[in-house]
Write an enzyme that holds these catalytic residues in place. Sequence first.
Site, mmCIF file in Angstrom:
data_model
loop_
_atom_site.group_PDB
_atom_site.id
_atom_site.type_symbol
_atom_site.label_atom_id
_atom_site.label_comp_id
_atom_site.label_asym_id
_atom_site.label_seq_id
_atom_site.Cartn_x
_atom_site.Cartn_y
_atom_site.Cartn_z
ATOM 1 N N ASP A 1 36.646 55.480 55.454
ATOM 2 C CA ASP A 1 37.029 54.130 55.049
ATOM 3 C C ASP A 1 36.324 53.699 53.757
ATOM 4 O OD1 ASP A 1 38.407 51.788 55.258
ATOM 5 O OD2 ASP A 1 37.671 51.269 57.252
ATOM 6 N N THR B 1 42.943 36.467 41.583
ATOM 7 C CA THR B 1 43.428 37.224 42.736
ATOM 8 C C THR B 1 43.038 36.551 44.046
ATOM 9 O OG1 THR B 1 42.976 39.271 43.967
ATOM 10 C CG2 THR B 1 41.335 38.639 42.363
ATOM 11 N N TYR C 1 34.559 44.148 42.435
ATOM 12 C CA TYR C 1 35.752 43.678 41.714
ATOM 13 C C TYR C 1 35.996 42.203 42.002
ATOM 14 C CZ TYR C 1 40.733 42.577 41.178
ATOM 15 O OH TYR C 1 41.925 41.956 40.876
HETATM 16 P P1 NAD Z 1 45.826 47.076 35.323
HETATM 17 O O1 NAD Z 1 44.553 47.775 35.637
HETATM 18 O O2 NAD Z 1 47.128 47.768 35.524
HETATM 19 O O3 NAD Z 1 45.807 46.580 33.802
HETATM 20 C C1 NAD Z 1 44.670 46.045 33.182
HETATM 21 C C2 NAD Z 1 44.904 46.066 31.688
HETATM 22 O O4 NAD Z 1 43.776 45.441 31.037
HETATM 23 C C3 NAD Z 1 45.014 47.476 31.099
HETATM 24 O O5 NAD Z 1 46.104 47.547 30.208
HETATM 25 C C4 NAD Z 1 43.703 47.676 30.355
HETATM 26 O O6 NAD Z 1 43.811 48.549 29.240
HETATM 27 C C5 NAD Z 1 43.388 46.243 29.936
HETATM 28 N N1 NAD Z 1 41.948 46.020 29.685
HETATM 29 C C6 NAD Z 1 40.906 46.385 30.479
HETATM 30 N N2 NAD Z 1 39.742 46.015 29.915
HETATM 31 C C7 NAD Z 1 40.063 45.368 28.751
HETATM 32 C C8 NAD Z 1 39.297 44.727 27.738
HETATM 33 N N3 NAD Z 1 37.964 44.694 27.799
HETATM 34 N N4 NAD Z 1 39.950 44.164 26.696
HETATM 35 C C9 NAD Z 1 41.304 44.221 26.608
HETATM 36 N N5 NAD Z 1 42.085 44.824 27.537
HETATM 37 C C10 NAD Z 1 41.464 45.385 28.593
HETATM 38 O O7 NAD Z 1 45.767 45.731 36.158
HETATM 39 P P2 NAD Z 1 46.931 44.883 36.857
HETATM 40 O O8 NAD Z 1 47.130 45.370 38.232
HETATM 41 O O9 NAD Z 1 48.062 44.766 35.927
HETATM 42 O O10 NAD Z 1 46.196 43.460 36.970
HETATM 43 C C11 NAD Z 1 46.268 42.531 35.901
HETATM 44 C C12 NAD Z 1 45.500 41.275 36.286
HETATM 45 O O11 NAD Z 1 46.056 40.716 37.463
HETATM 46 C C13 NAD Z 1 44.018 41.518 36.580
HETATM 47 O O12 NAD Z 1 43.279 40.448 36.039
HETATM 48 C C14 NAD Z 1 43.941 41.513 38.105
HETATM 49 O O13 NAD Z 1 42.690 41.059 38.536
HETATM 50 C C15 NAD Z 1 45.036 40.524 38.450
HETATM 51 N N6 NAD Z 1 45.694 40.726 39.757
HETATM 52 C C16 NAD Z 1 46.218 41.937 40.094
HETATM 53 C C17 NAD Z 1 46.862 42.085 41.315
HETATM 54 C C18 NAD Z 1 47.501 43.396 41.707
HETATM 55 O O14 NAD Z 1 48.005 43.519 42.838
HETATM 56 N N7 NAD Z 1 47.547 44.403 40.835
HETATM 57 C C19 NAD Z 1 46.968 41.004 42.198
HETATM 58 C C20 NAD Z 1 46.412 39.769 41.813
HETATM 59 C C21 NAD Z 1 45.797 39.650 40.589
#
Ligand code: NAD
Length: 336
Positions: free
Chosen positions: A272, A124, A150
């Site tokens: 905040d 991220t 995070y």
């Molecule tokens: P999310 O919270 O919607 O999904 C996370 C998923 O990981 C869930 O399905 C959860 O059940 C699974 N999970 C959690 N712990 C686990 C474990 N120990 N073993 C197996 N599965 C597990 O998250 P998201 O928004 O889809 O983000 C996905 C990835 O993208 C993350 O790594 C996040 O850091 C990264 N990311 C997200 C964004 C954003 O805007 N949402 C932006 C940049 C990067």
Amino acid sequence: MKILVTGGAGFIGSNFVRYLLEVHPDDEVVNLDLLTYAGNLENLAGLEDAGNYRFVRGDIADAGLLDRLFGQGLDLVVNFAAESHVDRSIEDPGHFLNTNILGTQALLETARRYGVTRFLQISTDEVYGSLSEEEGGFTEESPAAPNSPYSASKAAADLLCRAYFKTYDLPVVVTRCSNNYGPYQFPEKLIPLFITNALADEPLPVYGDGLYVRDWIHVRDHCIALDQVLRNGKDGEIYNIGADEERTNLEITQVILDKLGKDKGLIRHVKDRPGHDRRYAIDSSKIQGELGWRPATGFRQGMMDTIDWYIRNEAWWNKIKSGEYRQYYERMYGNR
Ligand code: NAD
Ligand code: TYD
């Protein structure tokens, strides 16, 4: 290609699984997901009978399970699995270290032992910390300066990826994307929370002055970029991904209110977030120059489509918001 996607029942992971099966019907996808509060098999509805897709419930930190999965043969790994919400990381930081750091290390280690042709770590832009108004966007050379538990846990995972590349030649690539929006996003993040609250005539809790800036990208554009990095990226590299669509949180709020014909009176300026990063902005010229990727969805069209999706899929989010999440929401916002 046989691809292990972790966290494929979450927001971006489920969009990515759908994208892979649509664009690469010859690939085989194994989706490993623990199904935490954020994981939802309804995000993958319709894929159950696809012959080239398999769901496995489990933890990426479970080395025994990883051993069995990798033992069945895997070519590529895409690691989305994470605890992903900044506010929850402020409430309970320890929880974030298990999946985001130790889980990633367990995956890296198993991938090293079995040998894969590519390990893609989904990181991220938050690892770079915060920008002032005057600064240009984060580049891949910007120093890591995470401010929340995070983002610190994600930065730690990125460093482990670097170490596995340098020490063991594991073919690792890291992507750092800006804030995503689109279908199937859990309604704790700004955009789906505000759309679903506004639809239910519930208050919209704007943190502080609401002038914090995020750089928004439609999840499908993120998925297209990830697929290109997965197949054509260079080992050991980092690729920033962003669509150059900076907006303040109040601007986002106004787009939602206007589209839904709701009144500004729903806005509540609440206490905040501690350590709140003021601004994120991504310079994605590297992926554009090296891999020819470009975002295809403009912010306005993407937001209109996304709001329409939440209107059409009320049953999906209503189930989430009326369950366990309701208690969390009351705890978070009841006293703000
Ligand atoms: P999310 O919270 O919607 O999904 C996370 C998923 O990981 C869930 O399905 C959860 O059940 C699974 N999970 C959690 N712990 C686990 C474990 N120990 N073993 C197996 N599965 C597990 O998250 P998201 O928004 O889809 O983000 C996905 C990835 O993208 C993350 O790594 C996040 O850091 C990264 N990311 C997200 C964004 C954003 O805007 N949402 C932006 C940049 C990067
Ligand atoms: P969020 O969706 O949690 O993503 P991130 O913190 O990872 O960028 O928050 C996006 C922005 O919206 C951030 O500046 C915090 C703000 N925000 C609110 O003002 N109210 C809310 O209820 C939420 C969840 C976020």
